[in-house]
Motif scaffolding. Structure first.
Motif, PDB file in Angstrom:
ATOM      1  N   ASP A  32      64.497 100.883 -22.745  1.00 25.77           N
ATOM      2  CA  ASP A  32      63.273 100.207 -23.152  1.00 25.77           C
ATOM      3  C   ASP A  32      63.381  99.691 -24.587  1.00 25.77           C
ATOM      4  O   ASP A  32      62.841  98.639 -24.897  1.00 25.77           O
ATOM      5  N   SER A  36      62.908  95.599 -25.242  1.00 22.61           N
ATOM      6  CA  SER A  36      61.703  95.186 -25.953  1.00 22.61           C
ATOM      7  C   SER A  36      61.972  93.962 -26.818  1.00 22.61           C
ATOM      8  O   SER A  36      62.858  93.954 -27.666  1.00 22.61           O
ATOM      9  N   ARG A  73      55.890  96.508 -20.252  1.00 23.09           N
ATOM     10  CA  ARG A  73      57.176  95.841 -20.064  1.00 23.09           C
ATOM     11  C   ARG A  73      57.735  96.114 -18.667  1.00 23.09           C
ATOM     12  O   ARG A  73      58.319  95.233 -18.044  1.00 23.09           O
TER      13      ARG A  73
END
Length: 134
Positions: A32, A36, A73
């Motif tokens: 992640d 991002s 996300r």
């Protein structure tokens, strides 16, 4: 504890499960961080260093600070993948502009409804059908 082999098995399985869960969470956080787009390069480097050097504190801090956006996300990535999959299906099935088959089917169904309702005669239906299929 040596007198209870089933309890030893339970504790071993519990620790194994927690260990696997920890690695899953650690890899999820690391992926992640790099996925991002709102983090700068220095932000990514800082979070990665924190997660690798102090893994328990780093993962916990990351989940507290960025847990909500992490879920956003994931949802955005899933929606993008679903859209690309649907586009692929449309392209593979030929329902985009190259193939007019589905439009013909809709038109034929509309003509059949008009004929059944009495709005057009059998001869008009045949003529429109021949024109449509030509």
């Amino acid at each position: 504890m040596d007198n209870y082999p089933a309890l030893n098995l339970f504790w071993t399985m519990l620790w194994l499960f927690l260990w696997i869960l920890w690695f899953f969470l650690l890899f999820k956080v690391i992926t992640d961080i790099f996925r991002s787009h709102d983090l700068s390069g220095w932000g990514k480097a800082g979070w990665t260093a924190l997660v690798i050097l102090l893994p328990y504190i780093g993962v916990l801090a990351y989940l507290i600070a960025r847990g909500n956006s992490m879920g956003s996300r994931d949802r955005a990535l899933a929606a993008q993948a679903e859209g690309e999959f649907q586009d692929y299906i449309r392209k593979a099935a030929g329902t985009e502009q190259q193939n007019a088959g589905p439009r013909h089917v809709d038109e034929l169904a509309r003509l059949a409804d008009l004929k059944n309702s009495g709005a057009i005669s059998e001869d008009e239906f045949r003529a429109a059908k021949a024109k449509l299929l030509a």
